[in-house]
Design a protein around this motif. Structure first.
Motif, PDB file in Angstrom:
ATOM      1  N   ILE A  29      -7.030 -63.332 -30.983  1.00 16.74           N
ATOM      2  CA  ILE A  29      -6.118 -64.321 -31.569  1.00 16.74           C
ATOM      3  C   ILE A  29      -6.493 -64.597 -33.029  1.00 16.74           C
ATOM      4  CG2 ILE A  29      -7.394 -66.354 -30.704  1.00 16.74           C
ATOM      5  CD1 ILE A  29      -3.607 -66.271 -30.839  1.00 16.74           C
ATOM      6  N   GLN A  30      -7.799 -64.583 -33.314  1.00 16.34           N
ATOM      7  CA  GLN A  30      -8.243 -64.793 -34.696  1.00 16.34           C
ATOM      8  C   GLN A  30      -7.793 -63.628 -35.585  1.00 16.34           C
ATOM      9  OE1 GLN A  30     -12.431 -65.277 -34.008  1.00 16.34           O
ATOM     10  NE2 GLN A  30     -12.127 -67.237 -32.970  1.00 16.34           N
ATOM     11  N   ALA A  31      -7.994 -62.416 -35.076  1.00 18.39           N
ATOM     12  CA  ALA A  31      -7.628 -61.236 -35.858  1.00 18.39           C
ATOM     13  C   ALA A  31      -6.132 -61.226 -36.168  1.00 18.39           C
ATOM     14  CB  ALA A  31      -8.016 -59.970 -35.101  1.00 18.39           C
ATOM     15  N   VAL A  44       3.140 -69.254 -34.646  1.00 22.01           N
ATOM     16  CA  VAL A  44       3.134 -69.716 -33.262  1.00 22.01           C
ATOM     17  C   VAL A  44       2.155 -68.826 -32.507  1.00 22.01           C
ATOM     18  CG1 VAL A  44       4.471 -70.069 -31.161  1.00 22.01           C
ATOM     19  CG2 VAL A  44       5.545 -70.412 -33.382  1.00 22.01           C
ATOM     20  N   GLY A  45       1.121 -69.406 -31.955  1.00 21.16           N
ATOM     21  CA  GLY A  45       0.113 -68.618 -31.246  1.00 21.16           C
ATOM     22  C   GLY A  45       0.182 -68.879 -29.758  1.00 21.16           C
ATOM     23  N   GLN A  46       0.438 -67.824 -29.016  1.00 23.08           N
ATOM     24  CA  GLN A  46       0.426 -67.995 -27.564  1.00 23.08           C
ATOM     25  C   GLN A  46      -0.910 -67.506 -27.031  1.00 23.08           C
ATOM     26  OE1 GLN A  46       3.750 -66.326 -25.439  1.00 23.08           O
ATOM     27  NE2 GLN A  46       3.020 -67.106 -23.473  1.00 23.08           N
ATOM     28  N   LEU A 198       9.276 -75.396 -37.603  1.00 25.75           N
ATOM     29  CA  LEU A 198       8.562 -74.316 -38.286  1.00 25.75           C
ATOM     30  C   LEU A 198       9.527 -73.492 -39.125  1.00 25.75           C
ATOM     31  CD1 LEU A 198       6.494 -75.154 -36.032  1.00 25.75           C
ATOM     32  CD2 LEU A 198       5.637 -72.830 -36.154  1.00 25.75           C
ATOM     33  N   ARG A 199       9.009 -72.949 -40.223  1.00 28.71           N
ATOM     34  CA  ARG A 199       9.857 -72.166 -41.115  1.00 28.71           C
ATOM     35  C   ARG A 199       9.545 -70.687 -40.957  1.00 28.71           C
ATOM     36  NH1 ARG A 199       8.980 -75.237 -46.722  1.00 28.71           N
ATOM     37  NH2 ARG A 199       6.902 -74.550 -46.192  1.00 28.71           N
ATOM     38  N   SER A 200      10.532 -69.931 -40.518  1.00 34.88           N
ATOM     39  CA  SER A 200      10.405 -68.507 -40.208  1.00 34.88           C
ATOM     40  C   SER A 200       9.000 -68.125 -39.721  1.00 34.88           C
ATOM     41  CB  SER A 200      10.817 -67.640 -41.398  1.00 34.88           C
ATOM     42  OG  SER A 200      10.236 -68.135 -42.586  1.00 34.88           O
ATOM     43  N   PRO A 201       8.634 -68.679 -38.557  1.00 30.06           N
ATOM     44  CA  PRO A 201       7.278 -68.457 -38.057  1.00 30.06           C
ATOM     45  C   PRO A 201       7.049 -67.046 -37.512  1.00 30.06           C
ATOM     46  CG  PRO A 201       8.568 -69.622 -36.422  1.00 30.06           C
ATOM     47  CD  PRO A 201       9.439 -69.496 -37.633  1.00 30.06           C
ATOM     48  N   ILE A 202       5.805 -66.635 -37.570  1.00 28.25           N
ATOM     49  CA  ILE A 202       5.402 -65.386 -36.944  1.00 28.25           C
ATOM     50  C   ILE A 202       4.763 -65.727 -35.605  1.00 28.25           C
ATOM     51  CG2 ILE A 202       3.744 -63.486 -37.075  1.00 28.25           C
ATOM     52  CD1 ILE A 202       4.274 -63.292 -39.950  1.00 28.25           C
ATOM     53  N   THR A 203       5.164 -65.038 -34.560  1.00 28.16           N
ATOM     54  CA  THR A 203       4.594 -65.304 -33.247  1.00 28.16           C
ATOM     55  C   THR A 203       3.509 -64.284 -32.935  1.00 28.16           C
ATOM     56  OG1 THR A 203       6.701 -66.197 -32.485  1.00 28.16           O
ATOM     57  CG2 THR A 203       5.109 -65.600 -30.796  1.00 28.16           C
ATOM     58  N   VAL A 204       2.323 -64.784 -32.571  1.00 27.77           N
ATOM     59  CA  VAL A 204       1.270 -63.872 -32.137  1.00 27.77           C
ATOM     60  C   VAL A 204       0.901 -64.210 -30.694  1.00 27.77           C
ATOM     61  CG1 VAL A 204       0.350 -63.500 -34.452  1.00 27.77           C
ATOM     62  CG2 VAL A 204      -0.600 -65.309 -33.047  1.00 27.77           C
ATOM     63  N   THR A 205       0.733 -63.179 -29.890  1.00 31.11           N
ATOM     64  CA  THR A 205       0.496 -63.379 -28.463  1.00 31.11           C
ATOM     65  C   THR A 205      -0.780 -62.663 -28.036  1.00 31.11           C
ATOM     66  OG1 THR A 205       2.878 -63.408 -28.128  1.00 31.11           O
ATOM     67  CG2 THR A 205       1.512 -63.170 -26.170  1.00 31.11           C
ATOM     68  N   VAL A 206      -1.587 -63.380 -27.275  1.00 30.93           N
ATOM     69  CA  VAL A 206      -2.769 -62.748 -26.701  1.00 30.93           C
ATOM     70  C   VAL A 206      -2.592 -62.722 -25.193  1.00 30.93           C
ATOM     71  CG1 VAL A 206      -5.237 -62.967 -26.326  1.00 30.93           C
ATOM     72  CG2 VAL A 206      -4.284 -63.420 -28.578  1.00 30.93           C
ATOM     73  N   GLU A 207      -2.588 -61.531 -24.648  1.00 28.37           N
ATOM     74  CA  GLU A 207      -2.363 -61.385 -23.211  1.00 28.37           C
ATOM     75  C   GLU A 207      -3.568 -61.869 -22.423  1.00 28.37           C
ATOM     76  OE1 GLU A 207       0.362 -60.370 -21.747  1.00 28.37           O
ATOM     77  OE2 GLU A 207       1.451 -59.834 -23.580  1.00 28.37           O
ATOM     78  N   GLN A 208      -3.290 -62.573 -21.363  1.00 30.75           N
ATOM     79  CA  GLN A 208      -4.357 -62.945 -20.433  1.00 30.75           C
ATOM     80  C   GLN A 208      -4.185 -62.023 -19.232  1.00 30.75           C
ATOM     81  OE1 GLN A 208      -6.188 -65.179 -21.756  1.00 30.75           O
ATOM     82  NE2 GLN A 208      -7.477 -66.129 -20.211  1.00 30.75           N
ATOM     83  N   THR A 209      -5.175 -61.166 -19.003  1.00 24.10           N
ATOM     84  CA  THR A 209      -4.975 -60.159 -17.974  1.00 24.10           C
ATOM     85  C   THR A 209      -4.980 -60.738 -16.560  1.00 24.10           C
ATOM     86  OG1 THR A 209      -7.286 -59.683 -18.332  1.00 24.10           O
ATOM     87  CG2 THR A 209      -5.690 -58.069 -19.157  1.00 24.10           C
ATOM     88  N   LYS A 210      -5.880 -61.689 -16.309  1.00 19.76           N
ATOM     89  CA  LYS A 210      -6.025 -62.219 -14.959  1.00 19.76           C
ATOM     90  C   LYS A 210      -5.920 -63.729 -14.972  1.00 19.76           C
ATOM     91  CE  LYS A 210      -8.612 -59.742 -11.495  1.00 19.76           C
ATOM     92  NZ  LYS A 210      -9.895 -59.679 -10.827  1.00 19.76           N
ATOM     93  N   ALA A 211      -5.420 -64.280 -13.860  1.00 20.41           N
ATOM     94  CA  ALA A 211      -5.353 -65.734 -13.760  1.00 20.41           C
ATOM     95  C   ALA A 211      -6.745 -66.335 -13.771  1.00 20.41           C
ATOM     96  CB  ALA A 211      -4.619 -66.134 -12.494  1.00 20.41           C
ATOM     97  N   ALA A 212      -7.693 -65.689 -13.080  1.00 18.38           N
ATOM     98  CA  ALA A 212      -9.076 -66.180 -13.087  1.00 18.38           C
ATOM     99  C   ALA A 212      -9.984 -65.101 -13.660  1.00 18.38           C
ATOM    100  CB  ALA A 212      -9.521 -66.524 -11.673  1.00 18.38           C
ATOM    101  N   PRO A 213     -10.792 -65.450 -14.644  1.00 15.31           N
ATOM    102  CA  PRO A 213     -11.675 -64.454 -15.238  1.00 15.31           C
ATOM    103  C   PRO A 213     -12.683 -63.947 -14.199  1.00 15.31           C
ATOM    104  CG  PRO A 213     -11.718 -66.549 -16.456  1.00 15.31           C
ATOM    105  CD  PRO A 213     -11.005 -66.779 -15.178  1.00 15.31           C
ATOM    106  N   ASN A 214     -12.943 -62.646 -14.213  1.00 20.96           N
ATOM    107  CA  ASN A 214     -13.796 -62.126 -13.142  1.00 20.96           C
ATOM    108  C   ASN A 214     -15.296 -62.283 -13.398  1.00 20.96           C
ATOM    109  OD1 ASN A 214     -13.820 -60.270 -15.154  1.00 20.96           O
ATOM    110  ND2 ASN A 214     -12.682 -58.714 -14.011  1.00 20.96           N
ATOM    111  N   ARG A 215     -15.660 -62.876 -14.532  1.00 23.83           N
ATOM    112  CA  ARG A 215     -17.085 -63.143 -14.704  1.00 23.83           C
ATOM    113  C   ARG A 215     -17.500 -64.374 -13.890  1.00 23.83           C
ATOM    114  NH1 ARG A 215     -14.382 -64.520 -19.167  1.00 23.83           N
ATOM    115  NH2 ARG A 215     -14.379 -66.735 -19.613  1.00 23.83           N
ATOM    116  N   ILE A 216     -16.520 -64.980 -13.232  1.00 27.83           N
ATOM    117  CA  ILE A 216     -16.851 -66.093 -12.347  1.00 27.83           C
ATOM    118  C   ILE A 216     -16.911 -65.583 -10.920  1.00 27.83           C
ATOM    119  CG2 ILE A 216     -16.142 -68.350 -11.506  1.00 27.83           C
ATOM    120  CD1 ILE A 216     -14.586 -68.694 -14.135  1.00 27.83           C
TER     121      ILE A 216
END
Length: 479
Positions: A29-31, A44-46, A198-216
């Motif tokens: 998301i930062q990149a 707009v950041g999703q 917002l004025r002509s916003p750029i939308t950036v989206t970061v996909e969340q692969t899993k509902a629960a992260p598997n490191r848990i």
DNA sequence: AAAAAAT
């Protein structure tokens, strides 16, 4: 794929500061967002929490604030007080030299202090809508020099009915400003707000692969019929021995009761819920973060937003009302690439909820049986052995060698070592092991309930409800 | 029943 902060257009000094706080490479998301924000675009950041979105907007803001202008230049709105504090703290981390003044404004705390913070020339303000409006109407907060406006967790903000407040604030900000919205979802109400502000916003989206992260690591313990949950919890805590844990209960009262029970059993525990004042909550979280308390018993007030580094365990003493809250709860652990364990206590009444949860996180929970005293003791002795190994590699041990030499005139070295271990054992063994009999083993024997065998559960959940033919019928009707 | 937010 961009891999360095340099290529995003951040300044050398900022990058050096980032390295000092351990930020070496940008998250997705930062990149994606930082170059647009630096170029002056609305964004707009999703993205979900834990994706590094705070830095995504904080870094460009810090980069473009004019330190010589003693006026509010950036306003960041958050849905909760907790989040406001965390965002502010993060910004301060990226702004080590404190050249840019940041204040947090939210309800439940002294308004005078916040006003004087603004008077001292705050340049970045992080706050919750209610108090922001309050300070705007008092004239203590002025937005005429504002160049940045950020809405963090915009969907939560709207869910909580802040839409009118948010619009009121946005309307008071100068039109000539840069605006960024961050939201986990893009429901119609958010789109409407985006279109309006917002004025002509750029939308950036970061996909969340899993509902629960598997490191848990998600596990469950079945509470035998006729047992209270607290009876099951104590041996589980003895076995797992969590370094730090959030224990979730359903009601404030249950939080208070379970806390007393744990404290009486000699554990380091405290309670966290809506009956506590804002400053009590903050004090408790501070003690928890400083590891002065190991376990905190909380209602769903702590399910979202509160971040404690290195939280090793989340325990669902009561299952949450919604599957979404399950994901939020367990997401308190396993943060920043660390591993975490989520334990759920499952009563016979909870089968349905469990199935919904398993469906939602798209995985089966691993079931374990309530540990017996023998298992707890075994685990404890293992730990003791580890501690001895650690001591063997240290240097302080040398000062005890004369005692050993003296004793070895009378005894074998093995005997001496065993005696020393026994002394440690007597002093440090868990309280659970000092009780006369094993209540867990005894209860299994007395009640005739078969001790559940740890089951690896495959595609379906056959062991969850043995012999209950209705269970499969209900499975198809549930949604 | 609990939570969020302005008192």
């Amino acid at each position: 794929m961009t891999l360095s902060f340099q290529s995003l257009g951040l300044s050398e000094t900022r990058i050096q500061q980032l390295e000092q706080v351990g930020f070496t490479a940008p998250t997705e998301i930062q990149a994606q967002a930082i170059p647009h924000l630096l170029a002056g675009r609305d964004v707009v950041g999703q993205a979900q929490t834990g994706t590094g979105k705070t830095a995504a907007f904080a870094l460009p803001i810090l980069e473009q604030i004019d330190p010589t202008v003693q006026a509010v230049q950036a306003l960041i709105l958050t849905p909760t007080r907790e989040l406001a504090m965390q965002v502010c703290q993060a910004i301060r981390e990226f702004n080590e030299d404190r050249r840019i003044k940041t204040v947090t404004i939210y309800g439940g705390q002294s308004i005078e202090q916040q006003i004087s913070g603004l008077r001292r020339g705050a340049q970045i303000v992080v706050g919750t809508p209610g108090r922001v409006i309050d300070l705007l109407s008092r004239g203590a907060l002025k937005l005429d020099k504002l160049t940045w406006m950020v809405l963090d967790e915009a969907d939560e903000m709207l869910n909580m009915g802040f839409i009118q407040d948010v619009e009121k604030i946005l309307n008071q900000a100068p039109a000539d400003r840069q605006t960024a919205f961050f939201s986990a979802t893009m429901e119609p109400s958010i789109r409407k707000l985006v279109a309006k502000f917002l004025r002509s916003p750029i939308t950036v989206t970061v996909e969340q692969t899993k509902a629960a992260p598997n490191r848990i690591n998600q596990v469950a313990y079945s509470v035998p019929r006729g047992w209270t949950k607290s009876r099951a919890l104590l041996p589980i805590l003895e076995l797992e021995d969590p370094e730090s844990a959030l224990i979730f209960v359903r009601t404030r009262r249950a939080a208070a009761e379970l806390t007393s029970l744990l404290q009486e059993a000699g554990h380091s525990a405290d309670e966290y819920h809506g009956d506590l004042s804002q400053s009590q909550r903050e004090r408790l979280l501070l003690r928890f973060r400083q590891q002065q308390i190991r376990w905190v018993v909380a209602t769903d007030i702590a399910a979202r937003g509160i971040h404690v580094d290195d939280l090793t365990h989340v325990i669902n003493y009561d299952l949450p009302d919604s599957v979404e809250n399950y994901v939020h709860r367990i997401g308190r652990t396993g943060r920043a690439g660390k591993e975490g364990t989520a334990i759920s206590l499952i009563h016979s009444m909870d089968r349905r909820k469990l199935r919904d949860i398993e469906h939602h996180v798209r995985q089966r929970l691993e079931f374990k049986s309530i540990p017996t005293r023998a298992e707890i003791e075994g685990r404890y002795l293992e730990k003791l052995q580890g501690q001895v190994r650690e001591a063997l590699s240290g240097e302080r041990m040398a000062s005890f060698l004369p005692i050993v030499s003296q004793l070895s005139e009378e005894y074998e070295p093995h005997t001496i070592a065993a005696a020393a271990l026994q002394m440690i054992y007597d002093k440090t063994r868990p309280a659970w092991l000092t009780m006369g009999s094993d209540p867990v083993e005894e209860e299994y024997t007395r009640s005739g309930v078969p001790k559940p065998k740890p089951v690896k559960r495959g595609g379906r959940a056959p062991s969850a409800n043995p012999g209950n033919k209705r269970s499969s019928a209900r499975a198809t009707s549930s949604k």
